[in-house]
Design an enzyme around this catalytic site. Structure first.
Site, PDB file in Angstrom:
ATOM      1  N   TYR A 289      44.439  10.503   5.806  1.00  0.00           N
ATOM      2  CA  TYR A 289      44.522   9.409   4.828  1.00  0.00           C
ATOM      3  C   TYR A 289      44.581   8.065   5.557  1.00  0.00           C
ATOM      4  O   TYR A 289      43.833   7.141   5.224  1.00  0.00           O
ATOM      5  CB  TYR A 289      45.754   9.605   3.933  1.00  0.00           C
TER       6      TYR A 289
ATOM      7  N   SER B 127      45.361   0.488   1.307  1.00  0.00           N
ATOM      8  CA  SER B 127      46.729   0.982   1.135  1.00  0.00           C
ATOM      9  C   SER B 127      47.572   0.409   2.272  1.00  0.00           C
ATOM     10  O   SER B 127      47.028   0.015   3.321  1.00  0.00           O
ATOM     11  CB  SER B 127      46.718   2.517   1.231  1.00  0.00           C
TER      12      SER B 127
HETATM   13  N1  LIG Z   1      49.024   5.859  -5.932  1.00  0.00           N
HETATM   14  C1  LIG Z   1      49.445   5.307  -4.798  1.00  0.00           C
HETATM   15  O1  LIG Z   1      50.613   5.427  -4.395  1.00  0.00           O
HETATM   16  C2  LIG Z   1      48.476   4.477  -3.979  1.00  0.00           C
HETATM   17  C3  LIG Z   1      49.002   3.595  -3.030  1.00  0.00           C
HETATM   18  C4  LIG Z   1      48.135   2.808  -2.285  1.00  0.00           C
HETATM   19  C5  LIG Z   1      46.773   2.893  -2.489  1.00  0.00           C
HETATM   20  N2  LIG Z   1      46.283   3.761  -3.412  1.00  0.00           N
HETATM   21  C6  LIG Z   1      44.840   3.825  -3.590  1.00  0.00           C
HETATM   22  O2  LIG Z   1      44.532   3.390  -4.898  1.00  0.00           O
HETATM   23  C7  LIG Z   1      43.313   3.983  -5.322  1.00  0.00           C
HETATM   24  C8  LIG Z   1      43.497   4.565  -6.714  1.00  0.00           C
HETATM   25  O3  LIG Z   1      44.444   5.599  -6.645  1.00  0.00           O
HETATM   26  P1  LIG Z   1      45.333   6.073  -7.893  1.00  0.00           P
HETATM   27  O4  LIG Z   1      46.736   5.962  -7.486  1.00  0.00           O
HETATM   28  O5  LIG Z   1      44.876   5.426  -9.129  1.00  0.00           O
HETATM   29  O6  LIG Z   1      44.943   7.627  -7.867  1.00  0.00           O
HETATM   30  P2  LIG Z   1      44.535   8.636  -9.033  1.00  0.00           P
HETATM   31  O7  LIG Z   1      45.317   8.369 -10.262  1.00  0.00           O
HETATM   32  O8  LIG Z   1      44.578   9.985  -8.400  1.00  0.00           O
HETATM   33  O9  LIG Z   1      43.002   8.236  -9.341  1.00  0.00           O
HETATM   34  C9  LIG Z   1      41.996   8.427  -8.394  1.00  0.00           C
HETATM   35  C10 LIG Z   1      40.659   8.110  -9.010  1.00  0.00           C
HETATM   36  O10 LIG Z   1      39.632   8.353  -8.032  1.00  0.00           O
HETATM   37  C11 LIG Z   1      38.604   9.117  -8.656  1.00  0.00           C
HETATM   38  N3  LIG Z   1      37.852   9.904  -7.676  1.00  0.00           N
HETATM   39  C12 LIG Z   1      38.305  10.855  -6.826  1.00  0.00           C
HETATM   40  N4  LIG Z   1      37.292  11.385  -6.133  1.00  0.00           N
HETATM   41  C13 LIG Z   1      36.161  10.751  -6.551  1.00  0.00           C
HETATM   42  C14 LIG Z   1      34.787  10.866  -6.225  1.00  0.00           C
HETATM   43  N5  LIG Z   1      34.353  11.735  -5.308  1.00  0.00           N
HETATM   44  N6  LIG Z   1      33.894  10.065  -6.860  1.00  0.00           N
HETATM   45  C15 LIG Z   1      34.317   9.191  -7.802  1.00  0.00           C
HETATM   46  N7  LIG Z   1      35.605   9.020  -8.148  1.00  0.00           N
HETATM   47  C16 LIG Z   1      36.512   9.814  -7.534  1.00  0.00           C
HETATM   48  C17 LIG Z   1      39.329   9.984  -9.687  1.00  0.00           C
HETATM   49  O11 LIG Z   1      38.458  10.360 -10.737  1.00  0.00           O
HETATM   50  P3  LIG Z   1      37.744  11.782 -10.874  1.00  0.00           P
HETATM   51  O12 LIG Z   1      38.684  12.824 -10.396  1.00  0.00           O
HETATM   52  O13 LIG Z   1      37.442  11.820 -12.331  1.00  0.00           O
HETATM   53  O14 LIG Z   1      36.487  11.677 -10.055  1.00  0.00           O
HETATM   54  C18 LIG Z   1      40.342   8.979 -10.222  1.00  0.00           C
HETATM   55  O15 LIG Z   1      39.750   8.180 -11.225  1.00  0.00           O
HETATM   56  C19 LIG Z   1      42.935   5.009  -4.244  1.00  0.00           C
HETATM   57  O16 LIG Z   1      41.976   4.453  -3.389  1.00  0.00           O
HETATM   58  C20 LIG Z   1      44.240   5.208  -3.489  1.00  0.00           C
HETATM   59  O17 LIG Z   1      44.017   5.589  -2.146  1.00  0.00           O
HETATM   60  C21 LIG Z   1      47.103   4.545  -4.175  1.00  0.00           C
END
Ligand SMILES: NC(=O)c1ccc[n+]([C@@H]2O[C@H](COP(=O)([O-])OP(=O)(O)OC[C@H]3O[C@@H](n4cnc5c(N)ncnc54)[C@H](OP(=O)(O)O)[C@@H]3O)[C@@H](O)[C@H]2O)c1
Length: 233
Positions: free
Chosen positions: A151, A138
């Site tokens: 985070y 991120s």
């Molecule tokens: N959204 C943003 O603004 C943003 C910005 C920069 C980076 N990111 C990064 O991008 C990545 C994806 O985020 P997103 O935005 O797609 O978030 P999201 O929509 O909340 O999805 C998060 C995913 O992680 C899974 N997860 C959570 N805990 C887990 C565990 N213990 N074991 C296996 N899977 C797990 C969730 O599935 P389950 O709940 O089904 O396990 C879900 O599929 C993350 O690493 C986040 O830090 C996000």
């Protein structure tokens, strides 16, 4: 045009958001993909769309036994592993005095230990295919902000893990790619800013990393949404 025909990928956190978008893009590009997360029903729903190409594997990335099984099932099903995408991640925000110990531990476990465990068990297979590890970090892994202690620390830790992995795996020609996106329109935030990146825009950058020409490694991409001037602080 580059494609992923004949390649196998594991994408963690693929039940929704960026992980689900990555899985779709990889499958459309010809790959076999094991999608992992805790929500079995959501994984199975996606797999129904591409039954020959998607293997749904319920997996909590913080549990080493489950991670081992994820890697084994994938290799048993598709015969090899070429790409590991460490995408599973959670964000809990609050000042240091307000953030609970549980939230701190969960972020470290999912965002950092999860990537350690998947990498640890995937590396022997990736060494055979000269594959890729893609770490979804991120912008918060490059700059800090108030209320982001846990985070940011977990994502800065992931940057360090990526760096170590790239040094350790250079001799095996395993490529380590790290992407640092700004805000993305997923369920990660209750309300993402209107100008936030789409999951598809981030996916496209990852696609370039994993289909880079022979001899090229995109070590790191930092990408942000372009904020309209009237919304700039
Ligand atoms: N959204 C943003 O603004 C943003 C910005 C920069 C980076 N990111 C990064 O991008 C990545 C994806 O985020 P997103 O935005 O797609 O978030 P999201 O929509 O909340 O999805 C998060 C995913 O992680 C899974 N997860 C959570 N805990 C887990 C565990 N213990 N074991 C296996 N899977 C797990 C969730 O599935 P389950 O709940 O089904 O396990 C879900 O599929 C993350 O690493 C986040 O830090 C996000």
């Amino acid at each position: 045009m580059a494609d992923l025909k004949g390649k196998t990928a594991i994408i963690t956190g693929a039940s929704k958001g960026l992980g689900a978008a990555l899985a779709r893009r990889f499958v459309e590009g010809g790959a076999h993909v094991a999608i992992a997360a805790r929500s079995k029903a959501q994984l199975e729903k996606q797999a129904k769309e591409y039954p020959d190409q998607i293997l749904p594997v319920p997996c909590d990335v913080t549990c080493s036994d489950q991670v081992k099984t994820l890697i084994e099932k994938t290799v048993n099903q598709f015969g090899q592993l070429d790409i590991l995408v460490n995408n599973a991640g959670i964000g809990r925000f609050g000042t240091v005095q307000d953030l609970s110990e549980e939230d701190w531990d969960q972020m470290m476990d999912v965002n950092l230990k999860g990537a350690f465990l998947t990498s640890k068990f995937a590396i022997p297979h990736l060494q055979q295919t000269k594959g890729h590890i893609v770490n979804i970090s991120s912008v918060a892994g490059t700059v800090t902000f108030p209320k982001g202690s846990g985070y940011c620390a977990s994502k800065f830790g992931l940057m360090a893990l990526s760096d170590v992995l790239s040094q350790e795996l250079k001799k095996d020609e395993v490529k380590v790619n790290t992407i640092c996106p700004g805000s993305i329109q997923t369920e990660f935030f209750e309300t993402a800013p209107s100008y936030a990146l789409t999951a598809e825009q981030v996916t496209e950058a990852v696609w370039h990393m994993v289909t880079a020409p022979e001899g090229v490694i995109y070590n790191q991409i930092i990408m942000r949404p372009q904020v309209p001037p009237e919304l700039q602080k």
